[in-house]
Write a protein that holds these residues in place. Structure first.
Motif, PDB file in Angstrom:
ATOM      1  N   LEU A  27       7.516  -7.035   7.220  1.00  0.00           N
ATOM      2  CA  LEU A  27       6.613  -6.308   6.333  1.00  0.00           C
ATOM      3  C   LEU A  27       5.828  -5.271   7.115  1.00  0.00           C
ATOM      4  O   LEU A  27       5.670  -5.368   8.318  1.00  0.00           O
ATOM      5  CB  LEU A  27       5.667  -7.267   5.601  1.00  0.00           C
ATOM      6  CG  LEU A  27       4.596  -8.040   6.377  1.00  0.00           C
ATOM      7  CD1 LEU A  27       3.353  -7.196   6.653  1.00  0.00           C
ATOM      8  CD2 LEU A  27       4.190  -9.282   5.619  1.00  0.00           C
ATOM      9  N   VAL A  28       5.319  -4.289   6.382  1.00  0.00           N
ATOM     10  CA  VAL A  28       4.398  -3.295   6.929  1.00  0.00           C
ATOM     11  C   VAL A  28       3.226  -3.203   5.964  1.00  0.00           C
ATOM     12  O   VAL A  28       3.432  -2.996   4.763  1.00  0.00           O
ATOM     13  CB  VAL A  28       5.048  -1.904   7.077  1.00  0.00           C
ATOM     14  CG1 VAL A  28       4.045  -0.917   7.673  1.00  0.00           C
ATOM     15  CG2 VAL A  28       6.303  -1.970   7.934  1.00  0.00           C
ATOM     16  N   ASN A  29       2.017  -3.352   6.484  1.00  0.00           N
ATOM     17  CA  ASN A  29       0.846  -3.215   5.620  1.00  0.00           C
ATOM     18  C   ASN A  29       0.139  -1.896   5.875  1.00  0.00           C
ATOM     19  O   ASN A  29      -0.267  -1.594   6.988  1.00  0.00           O
ATOM     20  CB  ASN A  29      -0.163  -4.342   5.839  1.00  0.00           C
ATOM     21  CG  ASN A  29      -1.389  -4.133   4.965  1.00  0.00           C
ATOM     22  OD1 ASN A  29      -1.264  -3.954   3.759  1.00  0.00           O
ATOM     23  ND2 ASN A  29      -2.556  -4.106   5.561  1.00  0.00           N
ATOM     24  N   SER A  30      -0.020  -1.107   4.813  1.00  0.00           N
ATOM     25  CA  SER A  30      -0.802   0.122   4.895  1.00  0.00           C
ATOM     26  C   SER A  30      -1.913   0.115   3.856  1.00  0.00           C
ATOM     27  O   SER A  30      -2.524   1.151   3.594  1.00  0.00           O
ATOM     28  CB  SER A  30       0.101   1.348   4.708  1.00  0.00           C
ATOM     29  OG  SER A  30       0.739   1.316   3.437  1.00  0.00           O
ATOM     30  N   ALA A  31      -2.168  -1.052   3.257  1.00  0.00           N
ATOM     31  CA  ALA A  31      -3.251  -1.174   2.284  1.00  0.00           C
ATOM     32  C   ALA A  31      -4.577  -1.393   3.006  1.00  0.00           C
ATOM     33  O   ALA A  31      -4.628  -2.072   4.025  1.00  0.00           O
ATOM     34  CB  ALA A  31      -2.979  -2.348   1.338  1.00  0.00           C
ATOM     35  N   GLY A  32      -5.650  -0.821   2.480  1.00  0.00           N
ATOM     36  CA  GLY A  32      -6.967  -0.991   3.082  1.00  0.00           C
ATOM     37  C   GLY A  32      -7.282   0.113   4.069  1.00  0.00           C
ATOM     38  O   GLY A  32      -6.409   0.879   4.487  1.00  0.00           O
ATOM     39  N   GLY A  71       0.895   4.849   3.458  1.00  0.00           N
ATOM     40  CA  GLY A  71       2.022   4.232   2.766  1.00  0.00           C
ATOM     41  C   GLY A  71       2.985   5.230   2.163  1.00  0.00           C
ATOM     42  O   GLY A  71       4.200   5.017   2.154  1.00  0.00           O
ATOM     43  N   SER A  72       2.467   6.350   1.655  1.00  0.00           N
ATOM     44  CA  SER A  72       3.334   7.358   1.041  1.00  0.00           C
ATOM     45  C   SER A  72       4.187   8.083   2.069  1.00  0.00           C
ATOM     46  O   SER A  72       5.177   8.724   1.717  1.00  0.00           O
ATOM     47  CB  SER A  72       2.492   8.368   0.248  1.00  0.00           C
ATOM     48  OG  SER A  72       1.589   9.055   1.095  1.00  0.00           O
ATOM     49  N   ARG A  73       3.812   7.994   3.350  1.00  0.00           N
ATOM     50  CA  ARG A  73       4.662   8.517   4.429  1.00  0.00           C
ATOM     51  C   ARG A  73       5.594   7.435   4.958  1.00  0.00           C
ATOM     52  O   ARG A  73       6.698   7.715   5.419  1.00  0.00           O
ATOM     53  CB  ARG A  73       3.803   9.055   5.587  1.00  0.00           C
ATOM     54  CG  ARG A  73       3.354  10.492   5.419  1.00  0.00           C
ATOM     55  CD  ARG A  73       2.272  10.671   4.438  1.00  0.00           C
ATOM     56  NE  ARG A  73       1.843  12.053   4.311  1.00  0.00           N
ATOM     57  CZ  ARG A  73       0.857  12.433   3.508  1.00  0.00           C
ATOM     58  NH1 ARG A  73       0.191  11.533   2.783  1.00  0.00           N
ATOM     59  NH2 ARG A  73       0.526  13.718   3.414  1.00  0.00           N
ATOM     60  N   VAL A 132       2.798  -3.200  -4.924  1.00  0.00           N
ATOM     61  CA  VAL A 132       1.832  -2.211  -5.391  1.00  0.00           C
ATOM     62  C   VAL A 132       1.032  -2.763  -6.564  1.00  0.00           C
ATOM     63  O   VAL A 132       1.527  -3.568  -7.340  1.00  0.00           O
ATOM     64  CB  VAL A 132       2.577  -0.908  -5.786  1.00  0.00           C
ATOM     65  CG1 VAL A 132       3.488  -1.144  -6.963  1.00  0.00           C
ATOM     66  CG2 VAL A 132       1.622   0.228  -6.065  1.00  0.00           C
ATOM     67  N   ARG A 133      -0.205  -2.322  -6.677  1.00  0.00           N
ATOM     68  CA  ARG A 133      -1.038  -2.753  -7.809  1.00  0.00           C
ATOM     69  C   ARG A 133      -0.610  -2.080  -9.105  1.00  0.00           C
ATOM     70  O   ARG A 133      -0.630  -2.697 -10.169  1.00  0.00           O
ATOM     71  CB  ARG A 133      -2.515  -2.443  -7.528  1.00  0.00           C
ATOM     72  CG  ARG A 133      -3.173  -3.385  -6.549  1.00  0.00           C
ATOM     73  CD  ARG A 133      -4.650  -3.083  -6.409  1.00  0.00           C
ATOM     74  NE  ARG A 133      -4.896  -1.734  -5.886  1.00  0.00           N
ATOM     75  CZ  ARG A 133      -6.087  -1.210  -5.710  1.00  0.00           C
ATOM     76  NH1 ARG A 133      -7.168  -1.895  -6.034  1.00  0.00           N
ATOM     77  NH2 ARG A 133      -6.231   0.006  -5.212  1.00  0.00           N
ATOM     78  N   GLY A 164       0.796  -1.224   0.000  1.00  0.00           N
ATOM     79  CA  GLY A 164       0.000   0.000   0.000  1.00  0.00           C
ATOM     80  C   GLY A 164       0.825   1.270   0.000  1.00  0.00           C
ATOM     81  O   GLY A 164       0.461   2.225   0.694  1.00  0.00           O
ATOM     82  N   PRO A 165       1.928   1.341  -0.757  1.00  0.00           N
ATOM     83  CA  PRO A 165       2.809   2.509  -0.671  1.00  0.00           C
ATOM     84  C   PRO A 165       2.264   3.777  -1.308  1.00  0.00           C
ATOM     85  O   PRO A 165       2.849   4.846  -1.124  1.00  0.00           O
ATOM     86  CB  PRO A 165       4.070   2.041  -1.418  1.00  0.00           C
ATOM     87  CG  PRO A 165       3.553   1.045  -2.409  1.00  0.00           C
ATOM     88  CD  PRO A 165       2.434   0.335  -1.717  1.00  0.00           C
ATOM     89  N   THR A 166       1.155   3.693  -2.045  1.00  0.00           N
ATOM     90  CA  THR A 166       0.633   4.893  -2.702  1.00  0.00           C
ATOM     91  C   THR A 166      -0.516   5.547  -1.932  1.00  0.00           C
ATOM     92  O   THR A 166      -1.038   6.577  -2.366  1.00  0.00           O
ATOM     93  CB  THR A 166       0.151   4.572  -4.137  1.00  0.00           C
ATOM     94  OG1 THR A 166      -0.886   3.581  -4.077  1.00  0.00           O
ATOM     95  CG2 THR A 166       1.297   4.049  -4.986  1.00  0.00           C
TER      96      THR A 166
END
Length: 236
Positions: free
Chosen positions: A74-79, A13-15, A31-32, A7-9
């Protein structure tokens, strides 16, 4: 540490990407859309990352990314996290898929992976709604609302630091109210009263996670982590 960032975008995630790089981590971004990633970040940041494309709900794809890149965590920031108990966004499905991938990858790599997930304030134990604590090998950051301190996501020369106080499994510096004694509605009244105090910034949360990943035996392993800005609370 070599970290897979999912979720880097997004807003968080962008931070996280600049924060992870500033703290010396090697970052693999999952990333998708690679084109969206390149549009969002400058060439300097992109050049410091390994890019993998896929969907966060695809357990096999996440597991393969972890194994192929020999990630340590890992780090998840998606969702999107639920702010209130009755909300049910897709975050649970995403994190279940990623957690399964992390367990499988850890077994094949021969070591457990250090993982940070995102949740909402209501996953914590607060007065009147305590529940059984799961025994898990990862950490879940449980902020309230998060606002952007800056509109830029440029490469950081040094870590920006953060102003957060944290506590395992409970909101730090919870302010009690007589309403908590009222059956059923009391705990929710406590949440509504306290929630505004727990607002933080995306940048502080990102730095907190990136800094914690530098500590192999973090005190937050296996815990949900409540946070509050130092100016709004006191150390527990």
């Amino acid at each position: 540490m070599k970290v897979l960032l999912l979720g880097p975008t997004g807003n968080m995630g962008s931070r996280l990407l600049p924060a992870l790089l500033a703290h010396g981590h090697q970052v693999v971004v999952f990333v998708r859309s690679e084109s969206k990633l390149k549009d969002l970040f400058g060439t300097v940041i992109i050049s410091k990352c390994t890019i993998v494309t896929g969907t966060a709900t695809d357990t096999n794809a996440v597991e393969k990314a972890l194994i192929d890149n020999k990630c340590d965590g890992l780090v998840n920031s998606a969702g999107l996290a639920a702010i209130f108990p009755w909300q049910n966004p897709q975050l649970q499905e995403i994190e279940e898929a990623i957690a399964t991938a992390a367990v499988n990858a850890g077994r094949k790599l021969g070591h457990p992976l250090r993982c940070w997930f995102m949740g909402g304030l209501t996953v914590l134990d607060y007065p009147g709604m305590e529940g059984p604590q799961e025994i898990i090998k990862w950490s879940l950051l449980a902020p309230s609302s998060m606002a952007a301190a800056s509109k830029t996501n440029d490469l950081l020369e040094t870590p920006r630091g953060n102003r957060l106080l944290a506590a395992a499994d409970i909101p730090p510096d919870w302010q009690h109210t007589f309403l908590e004694k009222i059956p059923f509605i009391g705990p929710l009244a406590g949440i509504f009263r306290n929630a505004p105090r727990y607002g933080t910034t995306l940048e502080d949360c990102a730095d907190f996670i990136a800094l914690d990943l530098r500590t192999p035996d973090s005190i937050y392993v296996g815990h949900r982590v409540g946070i509050i800005e130092q100016s709004k609370g006191k150390t527990e």
